[in-house]
Scaffold this motif. Structure first.
Motif, PDB file in Angstrom:
ATOM      1  N   ILE A 185       0.835  -1.204   0.000  1.00 17.40           N
ATOM      2  CA  ILE A 185       0.000   0.000   0.000  1.00 17.40           C
ATOM      3  C   ILE A 185       0.872   1.258   0.000  1.00 17.40           C
ATOM      4  N   LEU A 186       1.943   1.242   0.780  1.00 18.43           N
ATOM      5  CA  LEU A 186       2.832   2.402   0.840  1.00 18.43           C
ATOM      6  C   LEU A 186       3.516   2.671  -0.501  1.00 18.43           C
ATOM      7  N   LEU A 187       3.663   1.626  -1.323  1.00 21.82           N
ATOM      8  CA  LEU A 187       4.319   1.787  -2.614  1.00 21.82           C
ATOM      9  C   LEU A 187       3.365   2.299  -3.699  1.00 21.82           C
ATOM     10  N   VAL A 188       2.053   2.181  -3.492  1.00 28.81           N
ATOM     11  CA  VAL A 188       1.093   2.581  -4.522  1.00 28.81           C
ATOM     12  C   VAL A 188       1.243   4.052  -4.903  1.00 28.81           C
ATOM     13  N   PRO A 189       1.232   5.014  -3.944  1.00 28.74           N
ATOM     14  CA  PRO A 189       1.403   6.420  -4.353  1.00 28.74           C
ATOM     15  C   PRO A 189       2.756   6.699  -4.997  1.00 28.74           C
ATOM     16  N   VAL A 190       3.790   5.965  -4.592  1.00 25.38           N
ATOM     17  CA  VAL A 190       5.113   6.144  -5.197  1.00 25.38           C
ATOM     18  C   VAL A 190       5.072   5.745  -6.668  1.00 25.38           C
ATOM     19  N   VAL A 191       4.410   4.628  -6.957  1.00 25.24           N
ATOM     20  CA  VAL A 191       4.282   4.167  -8.342  1.00 25.24           C
ATOM     21  C   VAL A 191       3.454   5.149  -9.158  1.00 25.24           C
ATOM     22  N   LEU A 192       2.363   5.657  -8.578  1.00 31.43           N
ATOM     23  CA  LEU A 192       1.493   6.593  -9.300  1.00 31.43           C
ATOM     24  C   LEU A 192       2.222   7.888  -9.643  1.00 31.43           C
ATOM     25  N   ILE A 193       3.159   8.293  -8.788  1.00 32.93           N
ATOM     26  CA  ILE A 193       3.892   9.534  -9.027  1.00 32.93           C
ATOM     27  C   ILE A 193       5.054   9.328  -9.997  1.00 32.93           C
ATOM     28  N   PHE A 194       5.840   8.277  -9.770  1.00 31.48           N
ATOM     29  CA  PHE A 194       7.081   8.118 -10.522  1.00 31.48           C
ATOM     30  C   PHE A 194       6.990   7.143 -11.693  1.00 31.48           C
ATOM     31  N   ALA A 195       6.003   6.259 -11.684  1.00 33.20           N
ATOM     32  CA  ALA A 195       5.868   5.283 -12.777  1.00 33.20           C
ATOM     33  C   ALA A 195       4.395   5.002 -13.033  1.00 33.20           C
ATOM     34  N   PRO A 196       3.634   6.040 -13.454  1.00 29.55           N
ATOM     35  CA  PRO A 196       2.182   5.876 -13.591  1.00 29.55           C
ATOM     36  C   PRO A 196       1.768   4.919 -14.693  1.00 29.55           C
ATOM     37  N   THR A 197       2.644   4.667 -15.679  1.00 24.91           N
ATOM     38  CA  THR A 197       2.297   3.788 -16.795  1.00 24.91           C
ATOM     39  C   THR A 197       2.928   2.413 -16.588  1.00 24.91           C
ATOM     40  N   ILE A 198       2.078   1.406 -16.460  1.00 25.12           N
ATOM     41  CA  ILE A 198       2.551   0.029 -16.292  1.00 25.12           C
ATOM     42  C   ILE A 198       2.411  -0.692 -17.629  1.00 25.12           C
TER      43      ILE A 198
END
Length: 282
Positions: A185-198
């Motif tokens: 869960i703590l990594l979700v906002p980090v991914v959305l900010i720095f790597a939004p495209t999967i």
């Protein structure tokens, strides 16, 4: 002695599997960002275990679980994958090999564990062995990758000590589910900010994610936390030297990488360090 040996063997399964992280990451997930891989490794595994145990933290354990989830999962995994993507070969494993040395001093400070000279010697021998294994003449160093590896090592060292200090009033499976879920869960906002495209996952990508998540996280963290609860920190931490040993052997078997006499000497050093760490205190 039998119980101790079985605990040791079960705990050692975790670093053996973790040793496959580098080859799986580079060969099966080359187009994914480190933060994305870390999140996809932790969160699905945590939610799966949470669905099985169906129990949430209460009281002070909400805060403790997010602290442990950050240290053992979020920071550790994200920095581990940054190092894996930026450092060639097994150099990332060399940097992360300082973790047992961190753990020796942290256990003394936080758990009042005796500071055994043999434990320090074992950690230093293990670091030397890992260096012989992976620091080949062709190995390059990236400052960001090295910093990430050191951060991962320090984060896991602190997390492992606090995991032993804060023994939860729940089953080991529940404890693992909480940490993986909180870390994911703590990594979700980090991914959305720095790597939004999967990237759209291929069959190969899915195989890599399933291996890293179900086997490399859900199963291995249960075994690892079980070992932390039953064994001394000075005994558990040196088992992490098995990871770079596994990484080198997998590269030799599947990527046509060769083992030089120096690397074989490194294997002997790593095995020797693990043996030293298991010697009983006088």
């Amino acid at each position: 002695m039998r119980t101790h040996s079985s605990d040791l063997l079960l705990t050692a399964i975790a670093p053996v599997v973790w040793g496959s992280t580098y080859i799986v990451t580079t060969q099966f997930l080359p187009n994914f960002s480190p933060m994305t891989v870390a999140m996809l490794r932790a969160l699905p595994a945590g939610l799966l275990l949470l669905a099985i145990v169906r129990q949430l933290p209460t009281g002070i354990w909400w805060r403790r679980i997010f602290v442990l989830g950050a240290l053992n999962i979020s920071i550790f995994l994200s920095m581990l994958f940054v190092a894996a993507y930026r450092l060639p070969g097994g150099v990332a494993a060399t940097v992360a090999a300082v973790q047992p040395l961190f753990a020796v001093f942290l256990a003394s400070a936080l758990l009042a564990s005796p500071l055994r000279p043999l434990s320090i010697l074992a950690a230093l021998v293990g670091i030397g062995g890992v260096a012989l294994l992976v620091l080949t003449p062709r190995a390059g160093l990236d400052a960001v990758g090295v910093a990430a590896g050191l951060t991962a090592a320090a984060s896991m060292a602190v997390g492992n000590i606090l995991t032993r200090k804060w023994q939860p009033p729940v089953s080991l499976l529940t404890f693992t589910a909480w940490q993986l879920t909180a870390g994911g869960i703590l990594l979700v906002p980090v991914v959305l900010i720095f790597a939004p495209t999967i990237p759209a996952p291929t069959v190969t990508n899915l195989f890599g994610l399933v291996w890293l998540g179900l086997i490399g996280a859900a199963l291995t963290y249960v075994l690892w936390f079980r070992g932390i609860a039953r064994l001394e920190s000075a005994v558990v931490s040196p088992l992490l030297f098995i990871s770079p040993l596994t990484a080198v052997l997998l590269g030799w078997m599947f990527l046509d990488q060769t083992l030089s006499p120096i690397q074989i000497a490194g294997i002997v050093f790593v095995i020797g360090s693990i043996w030293l760490s298991q010697r009983p205190a006088r």
